[in-house]
Design a protein around this motif. Sequence first.
Motif, PDB file in Angstrom:
ATOM      1  N   LEU A 175       0.830  -1.212   0.000  1.00 13.72           N
ATOM      2  CA  LEU A 175       0.000   0.000   0.000  1.00 13.72           C
ATOM      3  C   LEU A 175       0.860   1.256   0.000  1.00 13.72           C
ATOM      4  O   LEU A 175       0.564   2.240  -0.703  1.00 13.72           O
ATOM      5  CB  LEU A 175      -0.943  -0.011   1.212  1.00 13.72           C
ATOM      6  N   LEU A 176       1.934   1.226   0.811  1.00 14.26           N
ATOM      7  CA  LEU A 176       2.819   2.397   0.880  1.00 14.26           C
ATOM      8  C   LEU A 176       3.547   2.601  -0.448  1.00 14.26           C
ATOM      9  O   LEU A 176       3.747   3.751  -0.880  1.00 14.26           O
ATOM     10  CB  LEU A 176       3.828   2.215   2.016  1.00 14.26           C
ATOM     11  N   ILE A 177       3.969   1.484  -1.090  1.00 10.70           N
ATOM     12  CA  ILE A 177       4.615   1.622  -2.403  1.00 10.70           C
ATOM     13  C   ILE A 177       3.649   2.236  -3.413  1.00 10.70           C
ATOM     14  O   ILE A 177       4.010   3.122  -4.202  1.00 10.70           O
ATOM     15  CB  ILE A 177       5.110   0.243  -2.886  1.00 10.70           C
ATOM     16  N   GLY A 178       2.429   1.765  -3.377  1.00 10.24           N
ATOM     17  CA  GLY A 178       1.426   2.346  -4.279  1.00 10.24           C
ATOM     18  C   GLY A 178       1.191   3.823  -3.994  1.00 10.24           C
ATOM     19  O   GLY A 178       1.042   4.636  -4.916  1.00 10.24           O
TER      20      GLY A 178
ATOM     21  N   LEU B 165       2.041   9.521  -5.300  1.00 10.83           N
ATOM     22  CA  LEU B 165       2.595  10.838  -4.961  1.00 10.83           C
ATOM     23  C   LEU B 165       3.581  11.313  -6.021  1.00 10.83           C
ATOM     24  O   LEU B 165       3.596  12.504  -6.392  1.00 10.83           O
ATOM     25  CB  LEU B 165       3.274  10.784  -3.587  1.00 10.83           C
ATOM     26  N   ARG B 166       4.411  10.387  -6.500  1.00 13.66           N
ATOM     27  CA  ARG B 166       5.361  10.764  -7.537  1.00 13.66           C
ATOM     28  C   ARG B 166       4.636  11.152  -8.820  1.00 13.66           C
ATOM     29  O   ARG B 166       5.028  12.098  -9.521  1.00 13.66           O
ATOM     30  CB  ARG B 166       6.324   9.613  -7.806  1.00 13.66           C
ATOM     31  N   THR B 167       3.559  10.412  -9.121  1.00 15.07           N
ATOM     32  CA  THR B 167       2.778  10.739 -10.316  1.00 15.07           C
ATOM     33  C   THR B 167       2.156  12.126 -10.178  1.00 15.07           C
ATOM     34  O   THR B 167       2.155  12.942 -11.130  1.00 15.07           O
ATOM     35  CB  THR B 167       1.683   9.687 -10.536  1.00 15.07           C
ATOM     36  N   ILE B 168       1.613  12.385  -8.980  1.00 21.02           N
ATOM     37  CA  ILE B 168       1.003  13.716  -8.743  1.00 21.02           C
ATOM     38  C   ILE B 168       2.053  14.808  -8.890  1.00 21.02           C
ATOM     39  O   ILE B 168       1.808  15.863  -9.494  1.00 21.02           O
ATOM     40  CB  ILE B 168       0.367  13.754  -7.337  1.00 21.02           C
ATOM     41  N   LYS B 169       3.251  14.543  -8.309  1.00 20.95           N
ATOM     42  CA  LYS B 169       4.325  15.528  -8.407  1.00 20.95           C
ATOM     43  C   LYS B 169       4.713  15.756  -9.861  1.00 20.95           C
ATOM     44  O   LYS B 169       4.940  16.897 -10.302  1.00 20.95           O
ATOM     45  CB  LYS B 169       5.531  15.049  -7.612  1.00 20.95           C
ATOM     46  N   THR B 170       4.784  14.650 -10.625  1.00 21.87           N
ATOM     47  CA  THR B 170       5.134  14.763 -12.042  1.00 21.87           C
ATOM     48  C   THR B 170       4.085  15.552 -12.799  1.00 21.87           C
ATOM     49  O   THR B 170       4.400  16.429 -13.624  1.00 21.87           O
ATOM     50  CB  THR B 170       5.282  13.359 -12.649  1.00 21.87           C
ATOM     51  N   LEU B 171       2.818  15.272 -12.529  1.00 19.86           N
ATOM     52  CA  LEU B 171       1.747  15.996 -13.201  1.00 19.86           C
ATOM     53  C   LEU B 171       1.789  17.487 -12.870  1.00 19.86           C
ATOM     54  O   LEU B 171       1.576  18.338 -13.742  1.00 19.86           O
ATOM     55  CB  LEU B 171       0.391  15.404 -12.804  1.00 19.86           C
TER      56      LEU B 171
END
Length: 933
Positions: free
Chosen positions: A157-160, A165-171
């Motif tokens: 769950l934490l990896i997901g 979070l990384r995807t949100i940051k990238t977006l």
Amino acid sequence: MAICVLQSNNYIKQLMWIMQHFQSPQESVHDLSPIESFRIPSKEDLRELREEPTDPQAQQEIINSIEEVYFSNDSFDIVKYELERLPPVLSLQELEEYRDKLKQQQAAELERVTSLQTGLQLAAVICTNGRRHLNIAKEGFTQTSLGLLANQRKRQLLIGLLKSLRTIKTLQRTDVRLSEMLEEEDYPGAIQLCLECQKAEQLDVALSKICKNFDISHYTKVQQAYRLLGKTQTAMDQLHMHFTQAIHNTVFQVVLGYVELCAGNTDTKFQKLQYKDLCTHITSDSYIPCLADLCKALWEVMLSYYRTMQWHENHDQDEAAAVSSVSDGSNVIGTEENSFDRSYVKKKLEHGLSRIWQDVQLKVKTYLLGTDLSNFKYDDFIFVLDVISRLMQVGEEFCGSKSEVLQESIRKQSVNYFKTYHRTRLEELRMFLENETWELCPVKSSFSILQLHEFKFMEQSRSPSVSPSKQPASAISTTVTLFEQYCNGGNPFEIQADSKDDETEDVLASNGYESDEQEKSAYQEYDSDSDVPEELKRDYVDEQTGDAPVKSISRETLRSRKRSDYNLNKVNAPILTNTTLNVIRLVGKYMQMMNILKPIAFDVIHFMSQLFDYYLYAVYTFFGRNDTFESTGLGLSSSRLRTTLNRIQESLIDLEVSADPTGTLTAAEERKEKVPSPHLSHLVVLTSGNSLYGLAERVVATESLVFLAEQFEFLQPHLDAVMPAAKKPFLQQFYSQTVSTASELRKPVYWIVAAKAIDYEQMLLLMANVKWDVKEIMSQHNVYVDALLKEFEEFNRRLNEVSKRVRIPLPVSNILWEHCIRLANRTLVEGYANVKKCSNEGRALMQLDFQQFLMKLEKLTDIRPIPDKEFVETYIKAYYLTENDMERWIKEHREYSTKQLINLVNVCLGSHINKKTRQKLLAAIDDIDRPKR
């Protein structure tokens, strides 16, 4: 079962009650002794009955004799049943017999009941313990497993969440970048960025392609794309995952290809196997090509990683230079972030070096241990060692690793292989020695072991290559690493083509002789005496007649020419046999293996020492063992040599004819490590006087051993350099106690020739006929001197004949002459000791004879001083000693035998000592002789 036990107990108790209450009318209870009274047996009685030795069959018969009615049910009235069975007239004897029978039944039944009870109690304990352990396992394992599953679920769950979070940051960053581009009206760039975002998954695929074939432009584009997406760190994580996967896929595909190729079918069952199991299906023929391809493929992966690191180093330097040139402080936050990314990437890449190399080691180790290499050919096994050695060099340059995993795996295979290989070589050496005729192997006078291709690796300091005997024309500088050398192409694991020039050897003389004109002339000079100076000829003839030599020739000239008589060549060409050459080649092969794989250096050197030990033992057994001559006290085997020979015999020589079937496994293993004692070829004749009792063969054998010892001395620094520090004492002991004793073997070997070459017994007979109690001083020596000198001249002639076959080195000729002279002098003393009567004039005649012998002998030999000269002179002069001087002389000169001393005293009796003095001197001799008894 419980009901049966209760019924049995009730039955026994009721029977006892009946026996107690029904007695014979003729007897009262008071008349019975306490032992005879009827009662229920106590625990002590039952214990006694149980302790008595019982027969299981008899006990079972007693149990079977119990009537079944007693086991029917609980309502059965046993008392009533027994009362009804009583006879009308009671007899005490019958009741006692019946009582004894009941006691036996009771003891047998109780023993079975007790045994059953014990078994049930033990079963109950086992069940209790089992339930307790099951409960513990259930609670521990179940709870732990549930805890692990829960933690793993949280981790996923934490990896997901982190990925989200990384995807949100990238977006977010993409949105900012798009806004900037739109404000700058950079519409193509914005569109391109959107397309890159859509192909983020394809970037990962593009990143994985650089693991096997690094391309700078391709990797540059991939890194730019990841940087635009803000996934620099993510790219590094993915990159290491791809390299790990590339290593696994590469080795699996390479091995799978060879396994399927050798299997000869398209069966897909191999594709389902694990890599470890797949490696066991590699055949011996395909093992080496597969290993080479495996290392070549792994090299490509490591080279890609190396070039990846190079790219980042260069890129970081360029970025650092760009930042330093534009340092206006306007974008400090971005600079710090880039610096953090570069630091992360650098640490990640450095940490990945050891991880990737560890994966490579484990894969190659699995392949190495998947096949038994003990039956490989030597060159094939050396090739395997060379490849692994090159791979370990790659690992050291790659990440500074000592490759402990590879070292240990190849060490296991090497020790296993080498034991089998060495055992076979020892058996071959025995076969060679038993078929060796000890003929000279004609090698050039300039022969050196470095000319043999087995020792080519010693000629230059080299890094391990794919073949020990295949070196490139120009040596590669040690400062250039393999990665620098092959960075732009090529592969260090490419199989080199055989180099014929390197393997050719020019060590044998043409037609058995040197082609050198100087050495040809040496043979010609020896075969023809046309060029021999007349003086030398006349000198030889003069020696035969006993006249003085020609004075025009100096003593040194005579000595040098006499020495050349025993040298076939003007130069000292090595004396060795084909077997010697084979042993030297074996030593070279052993050193090749040791040079490539230093962890087994001790095992290799130990096996090398066994080759020398066996050769030494064979030469001694064939030519030096003769108890008859050694028992004389001059035999000439030093204590060090005897110790060495005993050690070799105990540790290496199998003296048993056949294995003892009743022997222990340890003894069988010890015998397996030993070699049978060799036997001299029947073609070698050592009993002919014309050949000086096989002197040519003895010279070749002994001097080839000395030559072999010299080669070991030459190799000592090389062996010492690779020997582990803890094992260096073994090497030092081997050289000091074994190699150095090779030259000492000359004495016992040539002693046998010297003892047989001259007829010493005939000389004793001639001396016995001489009259020594003469009354006047004689001017003419006795005939036995001429006979002895004639024997020496004949010995010299035959020595010259032998030297036509084999060059006799100066140390050998000196030892032969020394032995002959020592034996002659000791024979003279023995002859003088046999004299019964002797006068002063007789003693003077002895001195005249001996001086004549010495004078003529010095013309035949260059040995100075004459051996044992004082031994004879001192004995002759002792005749003139006074009483006190002779007593002291006897105590000081223990080199003479008791017989010789007694004879000296007896001969002096009447001349200048009396009987009383004689008894005193004989007592002194007896005191000296007593410790020897």
